[in-house]
Scaffold this motif. Sequence first.
Motif: not given
Length: 403
Positions: A201-224
């Motif tokens: 899973i890639v979470v796209e469109g991350i623009e804030t630290e809050e979004q990044a933290r939540l992506s990690a919490d949700c166990d996403a594999d990759f971020v962009q």
Amino acid sequence: MIEAPAPGLPQIESAFQPVLSLAHSAAIGYEALLRATQDGVPCSPDQAFEAARRADRYGEFERACMRHHVQRFMRFADEDSVVFLNVHPDVLADPVQGPALADDLLESGMAPDRVVIEILEAKQDAPSALGDAVARLRSFGFLIALDDFGAGLTNLGRVWDLRPDVVKLDRELICKAVSSYRNARSLLRLVDLLHDIGTFIVVEGIETEEQARLSADCDADFVQGYYFGRPAIDIEAAMAAKSAGTARLDDGLIDARKLRRVGDLDELAPYRRGFVLLRDAWRAGVPIEMAAQHFLACEWALRVFILDDMGRQVGENVESDRHDHWRRATFPVLARSSGANWSKRTYFRDALVRPGETIVSEPYMSSSSKNLCVTLSAYLNVGGSGFVLGADILFEGLCHMLA
């Protein structure tokens, strides 16, 4: 290096944006993005491809973009990096352009297992042809990704049909998830579901630290996203974006928790206390209607009920006198609680294997009214018989209390 594939078509340039692994604090590769000009004037990717479509040369232009992206990528990428290449499903399914695109990539010298074919979110009139094209690409060793899951036509059925290696979640999902605890939990469940299918899973469109933290919490594999690095045409800028993005993947980001488990919520404390008072009073012989008032005094308490040790309800619910609109049964038969079998509910099964302990369920949909409930339960011995005592909390109300 700017390329003009043919007279009349836009000129092509490539930009690269890093895709990063949360677990490894490192970039797995880059997404290649089109930066086009028409007659010396910058134009958006949509405008560029629309010009190619009007000239009836869409597939030709798509292939030229792929060749250019790969050539640029091979000039700077290390041997562990992969490149994500956006491709319209119509091009992949085309009997001429699809095989030709695969041939172009195979002839580029790039190892197929370092190329991720990212299928764009678009209507596709011949899903069987797209499935055949994906199977052909996979036979060569290419990886497959689906773009913009959760928006438009990219749905669970397409994931089941194509079995991609990677699913990219549309940026709207993470934007909405950070605004609501309930939405955040839904995102967590979605990631779990897609992992069950067997895809990264890639979470796209991350623009804030809050979004990044939540992506990690949700166990996403990759971020962009811009928070980790903007697309860059210049090779040195692309490498700098990779380094900057990696620097933001520190332990503080990965370890911090925004999305708390329901059982860990401090806001449950009054409900736990009320449930203990209810439990002790009922076990001491106080009628359930009277004992229930200890719990139903809590703001978002809905009901109290009793199950036998086979999961069948004993008697009717003891309902709160508040929140009537939340308790209205969707279908009249579902309002009949006595004798209903709840043996498959996790709050019942967990209570049986942990007798005497207060169990806190995850949110689930009430079978009668469709609202989400959290149930506190405990297995008790009363009068020589085993029972599971249950008490429901309205999750929608509880959500309003959460930051």
